[in-house]
Structure formats: structure tokens, C-alpha cells
Scaffold this motif. Sequence first.
Motif, short mmCIF file in Angstrom:
data_model
loop_
_atom_site.label_atom_id
_atom_site.label_comp_id
_atom_site.label_asym_id
_atom_site.label_seq_id
_atom_site.Cartn_x
_atom_site.Cartn_y
_atom_site.Cartn_z
N GLY A 129 0.82 -1.20 -0.09
CA GLY A 129 0.13 0.08 -0.03
C GLY A 129 1.03 1.17 -0.15
O GLY A 129 2.02 1.31 0.47
N GLU A 130 0.36 2.28 -0.38
CA GLU A 130 0.92 3.65 -0.36
C GLU A 130 1.16 4.28 1.06
O GLU A 130 0.37 3.82 1.89
N PRO A 131 2.19 5.30 1.19
CA PRO A 131 2.30 5.78 2.38
C PRO A 131 0.86 6.44 3.05
O PRO A 131 1.04 6.92 4.24
N TYR A 132 -0.05 6.64 2.33
CA TYR A 132 -1.34 6.83 2.85
C TYR A 132 -2.28 5.79 3.62
O TYR A 132 -2.29 5.77 4.83
N GLU A 133 -2.72 4.92 2.74
CA GLU A 133 -3.36 3.84 3.09
C GLU A 133 -2.67 2.88 4.12
O GLU A 133 -3.09 2.17 4.79
N ASP A 134 -1.34 2.69 4.00
CA ASP A 134 -0.48 1.93 4.92
C ASP A 134 0.51 2.83 5.58
O ASP A 134 1.65 2.53 5.82
N HIS A 135 0.01 3.87 6.08
CA HIS A 135 0.63 4.58 7.02
C HIS A 135 1.52 3.66 8.09
O HIS A 135 2.55 4.07 8.37
N GLY A 136 0.45 2.87 8.64
CA GLY A 136 0.93 2.11 9.86
C GLY A 136 2.22 1.57 9.44
O GLY A 136 3.09 1.58 10.41
N ARG A 137 2.34 0.78 8.39
CA ARG A 137 3.56 -0.16 8.38
C ARG A 137 4.81 0.79 7.89
O ARG A 137 5.79 0.56 8.39
N GLY B 170 4.84 11.92 7.82
CA GLY B 170 4.53 11.31 6.73
C GLY B 170 5.72 10.32 6.41
O GLY B 170 6.94 10.72 6.91
N PHE B 171 5.57 9.36 5.60
CA PHE B 171 6.97 8.35 5.09
C PHE B 171 6.98 7.94 3.68
O PHE B 171 5.79 8.16 3.17
N GLY B 172 8.01 7.76 3.29
CA GLY B 172 8.15 6.95 2.03
C GLY B 172 9.31 6.51 1.96
O GLY B 172 10.35 6.41 2.71
#
Lengths: 529, 463
Positions: B108-116, B316-318
Motif C-alpha cells: 500500500g501507499e504511504p497513505y493507506e499503509d501509513h501504519g507499516r 509522513g513516510f516514504g
Amino acid sequence: MRAKTKIRDFHQARWNEPIIFDLSTPGERGILLPEIEPEVEASAGGALDELPGDLKRSNPPGLPEMAQMRVLKHYLRLSQENLGADLNVDIGQGTCTMKYSPKINEQFAASPQLSGLHPAQNEDTVQGTLEIMYQLEQFLKAISGMDRFSLQPGGGSHAILAIVSMIRAWVDDRGLSDTKDEIITTIFSHPSNCAVARTKGFKVINIYPDPKTGRPDLEAFKEAVSERTAALLITNPEDTGIYNENIKEFTDLVHAHGGLCSYDQANANGIMGITRAANAKFDFCFFNIHKTFSSPHGCGGPGCGGVGVKEHLIPYLPVPLTSFDEANNRYYLDYDVPKTIGKIKDYYGVIPAIIRAYAWIRSLGAEGLLEAARVAVLNNNYILNRIRAMKGAEAPYAEGEHRIEQVRYSFQPLKEETGCGFDEVQRRICDFMCHLWSSHEPFVVPEPFTIEPTESYSREEIDEYLAALEKIIEEAYTNPDVLKTAPHNSSIHHIAEHEYLDDPKLWAVTWRMYNNRFEGYFEPKKEQQ
Amino acid sequence: MAKKFIHPYIPNSVPEVQQEMLQEIGVENIDEFFKCIPDEQKVQGKLDLPDPLLSEAALKRHVEGILARNQPAGNMINFLGGGCWDHHVPAVCDEIAARSEFLTAYAGEPYEDHGRFQALFEYASMMAELLDVEVVNIPTYDGSQAAAPALSMACRITGRTEVLVAVSTAPDRLSVIKSYLYPDIKVNLFDYDSDTGLADLDDLSARLSDQTAAVYFENPAYLGYFETRGRKISALAHEQGALSVVWTDPASLGVLNPPRAYGADLTCGEIQPLGIHMFMGGGRAGFIGAPDDERYIKEYPSRLFGIAPTTHREWGFGDAAWERTSFASRETSKEFVGTASALWGITAGVYLALMGPEGMRELGENCIKRTRYALNKMAGLPGVKAPAIGTHFFKEFVVNFDGCGKTVAHINAELLSRGIMGGQDLSQVYPDMGQSALYSLTEKRSREDIDCLVNELEKILSA
């Protein structure tokens, strides 16, 4: 769209959870360890103090100090900010959409009968696991037509490493190191094929698709093949979902020039029980066990790569293999692999994924595997039919043809007509609890997206996904700002400044690095100004 | 006509649904989708697979029946280690690793998979504290697949193509390193003293040259003892412009200096001890630690998760430095990257957060003292040489039974019948060491366990 399909009014959990170090309270404990018994202290109490000077740590590690419930809550909240396949409609993760991972298989994987095994136990005490490894290999042989499998690799790319290492050994073994130094792959095959080939000392030739048919360009391929060709690494169908019916012509030509052929079957979801690697004369193949045979992806592993070979390449497989001693009715780890490439991973493979795959195949049988493939392909063509009708989207290549398990689409018309392309749609679709993946680079198809439904999703869920796509496309034409500022209902908002990830002066890949560069919220540290 | 196959895992097997879908597409039946596949490539008949166990109850009975044939070390008094260790796995680690949201997520992207993204950034950050480095990658397949790429990185950083690896390296890891680095990087070995286990500094000096990219050693070593002259080894490497690459056990770093303290440029290892079950060696993940230096960061093959601002001042992360990866740059990338072991990175993060500095200190203390206690007790057994190699130990040591006239295989079979998993038999892999075994002690091995082992050994050896 059928009448009952509704756009979901969705908002993902948004916890604004601090970075874990900011949750630390000095003195708190998350777990206690066994106390050292007086007898142990009396006999061995000095062991730590007697260590030579350089060895003992002088400053304790700067880990957070947190009570147990605080740790639990932090991670549960983070988990809620993550949309696993058990929750969302993940079909936008084309090339590797995960199918349903049955919960009963989780029970097997978590069983202390499995998790508590040590790899150096006497083989007599691990017969259950060895039997499962051996039997899974037999299933994979039936599904692929290959002669032997190693389950050692930890994922698809790792399986490619095993295969290219075997190609390397095979070439060198025949004294052809100087002449067979090229590997051919296609631009729509996974990037690890060419990256690993280069890592193992081969030059790489990428074949591009025929612009009309989408198949790897046969003429370009014929020009590329020569005595220098050590191997072909190819996917079929490729990321476009278009089956290359000339595949045997490809493998025949490479064989005629003395090379080997490897079938990247990371995603075999659309062809299980339909066609097999051996039928197209491949020497190697590999499956992403976690993908095609159902093991959850764990945010990016652990996975499991099953590498299959034909008879003449068995001597090169990594050790150990799992064999069966009929006379003694006993499974054993088999190190008798004369030209082995050695080990590519510790021990024997990702055992939890292996047992899940075993259980999944046992729960479906031949008829079920075939039905899984047929339904995956039905679902895919259902989606293709709908997306072809969507304004702003298109399915390049092979016009009017059906596809196998997935399709690489393009938002190029949408981009040209609205200024919103893939990036904006990708961010907006989070607001509808869906995911859309960006596709592998380079973007041969402009503004690409890839959708693969697998057999796991019901028509209702597929319709819901498509309804979200249609809604977003409509927004792009009527209110593009909604896309450009998306996401709105996700756990966080838009990361607009990518220089924080690309600029060596700004990037921070750990909290320590962040604190060395910044203070507060991304304010440069004073002394660095 | 046979009943249509409708499986709980395949919703659109329902014939009416299929028919409606086919109608909407405008084809008669599913077979039409496969007309593109030439007949000679098609499977003839059914795949040769066993009949399915269609009910969940039947499947459960079948699989659990097979698993019942295992006798897990985890249920016994276990002294097996050697790279896969029987540490306690906290319940919270199991709870988080089994969460559907993490377990079933992929890319998932950094938005919907922010948690990971946040959980893995935090994992890397906590590992960085433990290792005293600034950079830690998203986990590799395992510790060996961290050691090998670390050496490959060292070659690119130095522009050289030869590495010097300690002969005391774990045998399987050495096999992975050799296999991985072949053919472009030459792997040479440097010797050790067979009594102390320490690196032979004269041999190392003689082999070091301006062609050497890296010197690699492990601390604690595979056979349990500490390399006490890490600083000297690193200095010798640095004199020749080579990097010092050190494999370490993260479970030791609550009490022991991380390798950077004695000159390591790259630190690597295995995180299985940090809250991951043994799984017969199937639960593993590796790390590579490096300083905040662009030259190092740009040579990582693995993913690195960076922190970045959002338009609403959230964390945020990426993916950081994306262009170096094979996802971005195919054959011009730094080696390759793919699905590896992210879930175990999240799990190890949970572990480190639970343990904190005091927990890690107590873990180290438990291992060192219990090991010394066991060593002291076993050294008193007639005919037993313990330790057989080395002076200072973390959680393992070698015991030699040559003086007892019994093989390790025999001793271990006897121990097994008494509910004890004896130490790992080294006689095949290290024939020069005779009948020797590697005994491993984690925090789980109580005084009673150790006393029980020694009592039973006494009986077995005198029988």
C-alpha cells in the motif's frame, strides 16, 4: 454497475500517533525477564564484569521505555492505519494482488508444533515438517511439470537469485564463462530478473513489446539471441496480462543457441491447471508460493519462492533438498547435490509460508486450483470490459482481446484532458478504502496502473472498486482539486515535498538522523543553518 | 452432471453470478479466455494432486495429524542455538505480528499503509539506537542475506573487488556469502587461533592489501566466544583503506558495545532473537547498519523508509533514495530488492519497545551469566572439555566429549529420551574438533534446567 453498488462513505483511522520515542517515560517497563537465581549469581556473577574493556557497553541503548499496554496501543493504532487485504479491496495491487489467506492456515502456521522447532533438531523429531515440505514439492511438480523444487528462497526476487546463480554455475561449469555472458529478459518482466542477472555478472538485453500486440517483439528477440545468450528470463503472461502464444518459439530459439530458459511465474494465478512451465519447454521456473498459493504478504515478506528445475539442472540446486527414504519410510534433508550453488539462505525456507501453501492446495485440490484460475481470469475480464468503457482510462495493446489474470491500464487520456493522472487517482482512491499500485518502472505504458482481481474477491467488491474509480474519474473532469489535494479521508494527508526523501541533505531514515538534522516539525537545526 | 465446484475461498464460483458476468463481457463461457493458449501448451486432464479436504474440519484434522509428528525443541529443555535461538517471544509480539492489518498488507501507499511505514521507520530507528548507527534498512531475507550484501556494498564504496572473511564465520553464512558474491567479488579467508578462537592478526595482516575492500568477522562468533580484538582488526582494515564489516547478535547489545564502538563501518546481523519464533529456521530477517554518509546510503540495495512532512503537519513516510533500487533502475541499480521480511521488522520493533534499555541489559546479563553457570557446571564433568574453544562467551560455548569415549549423536539421543535437546552436533561440520557440541543458553534456561542437563549428562557419560 448493478443497482446495489454504493460508494462507501469511508474514513480510515487517523490516530496521529507520535513517533515511538516520544512515548517514552523513564523507568517504565514493557516486559520483565527471569531473575538470575542466587546459585547462578554465586557461580557466574562475575562473567559480565570480567569482559575485556572494549566489549562492555558503556552507554545503554537509547530505546524507548514504555509500559506494556502503551506499546500494545501504539502498535494497534498503527495497525489500524494500515489497510491489509483482509480489510480493503486490494485488487489495484496488480502483478501481485494477494488472494485470501485462510484463517485456518494461520492456526497451522502459528502452532507451537511448528514455531517451536529448531533447525538443528534431529530429523526424526521434525518428520511432520519434512513431510509437508516434501509433499508441497510434489504438488509444485504436478502444477509446473518440473522435476525438482527448492523451497529455500525467501521470496520471488530471491528465487530469481537462486536461478541466475544456477545459470552462472552451469555456464562456468561448461567452460563458457567468456562466451555466454548475456541474459535476455523483457521490459515487462519483473525488474529483479535484469537486476539479479547483472549482479551475477551478465550483460542484460531488454526486449520491448510489439506496440500493437503487446507481446515481446519476436523480431527484436530473434536479433538478440546468439551464442552469447546464457539464458532467457521471461514472464508469461507479462504485466499486461497478454499471453504470449509464441512462447515456445522463444524457448526453442534460446535452446538452439545453447542457452537456458527460466519462467518467472511469480504470479501463476491465471494459469494453474491451464498450462505448465514444462509444456513450453522451460528449464527453470519459480512460483511466489505466498502469492499464488496463499500466504499473507506481511507488509512485504516473509514470502517464499519455490524454484523448479528440469532433470539436467537438479545438480545445481541449493542445499539441502527434502527427500524421502522409502526403505525406512523417513523424510530427510538431502545434501547430496553434486554441483550445488551452496546456500542462498539460512536453513530450509520460510516454513510458515510453506505450511500455508500446503494447506491451501490440500483444501482445493486439482479442481479447486483450476476453478481459482478460471475465476481469477473471469474477474479480470469483467473488470477489463468495464474499464475499457471508462472515460479517461485505456487498456493499451491487443485491442479487443481477452486477457489472463491482470491488465496494465493507462490514465494518459485522463492526464491530457484533466491534468490529473495516475498519481492523483492513486492518492484519491485511498479515500474510498481502496489501493492502486504504481506499476513497475520504466513506465512503458504512460500513467500506468495495474489491476488484478484474483479469485478471492466477489463481484460486489469488484463493483465497489470500479464504482470508486468511476467516481474519481468524474471528479477529475468536474472538480480536479479534490484529486490534487487528496487524500482527505486517509490516515495522513499529501506528502507533497519529495525532496525530503530524495535530497541527501534532507532525508532521514531513522529518528536519530531526523534529530540530527531537524527540530520541531522539520525545522532545520540551528547549528546547521 | 457433477455438482459445480463452489469453494468458500472463491466467491464468484456461483454459476448464476458467473453467467451474469460472462453476459456482461459478452462471451459464452470461461474457456474463451484461454483460447490464446495453444493446445500443445495446455494441461491435458486434471493436475495430479490429492483429492481436496473440502471441509475445514477435515483439513484441520489432516494437517494437525502431520504436525503431531514433530517434537518441538520449544517444548523441551532446549540447548540448541547456533544461529537460531530459543529466546522468549513476548505475547505482544505475537499479537501484533498476527494482526490482519499488518499480516495481510502488501504494498500500500504511504497513505493507506501509513501504519507499516511508521512501524518500519521506528523499527529501523530503534535498531539504530541499539547499533549506534544512523542508517538501518528495511529487513533483508535473513542475517546471511545481510552479511553478503554488506560486503557487496563495501566493494562498491571502496571500488575494490576482494573481501577477507574470518574463517570462524558461521558455515552456512559463509556458503551464502560465497554464493552471493560469486563471480564478481573474490572471497578470501583469514585464519584464527584454534584455542582462543581469536583472529590470527599476523595472517590477517599478511593477507590485507590495497585490493581488500572489507574485513569481515562475527562477534560473538558462531562458536559462541567473543572476538576481543575488534578494534585492532578494524584498525588493520582501515590502514589498507578497507572497511570493517561486523556481524553481531542484537540480543547481546544491551550489555555489549555495538561493533561501531570498535571501528565497524558496516554492521549486519539477524533479528530472529528479537521476538521471532524459531520456525525450524524459517522466521528470519537481516539488518545492515551504516553511518549517516551519502556514500553508504546510496549503496544500499534494500529499501529505506524516510520521514517527510505532509500538507497537514503530520508525520509522513516514504521510500528514501528510491533511484538506487532495482524497482526504479532495473539493471543499473544497486543489486536487487523485492519482498523480504518486513513483518519481522515490525515484530522486532515491538520487541525492542517492550524491552527498552533495561530489558535488553537484563537479556544480555541473563545470557552471559547462565552461559557461564552452565560452563562451570559442565567443566566439572569427567572427560568433558568445556569450553573447547574461546575465553569469554555470550550465550553459547563448545563442549568436547572426546575424553568420554561417546559420540555427540549418542549423548543427544539419550538426552532426547529424557526431554532434553542437547547442544548442536559439530562433528560433521568441524571434524577437527572431534566429538564436540555447541550448547546455547538463553534467558529461558533456568538453573533447574541446567542442573537437570548436567545430572543427566553425568548419568549418560558414566553409563
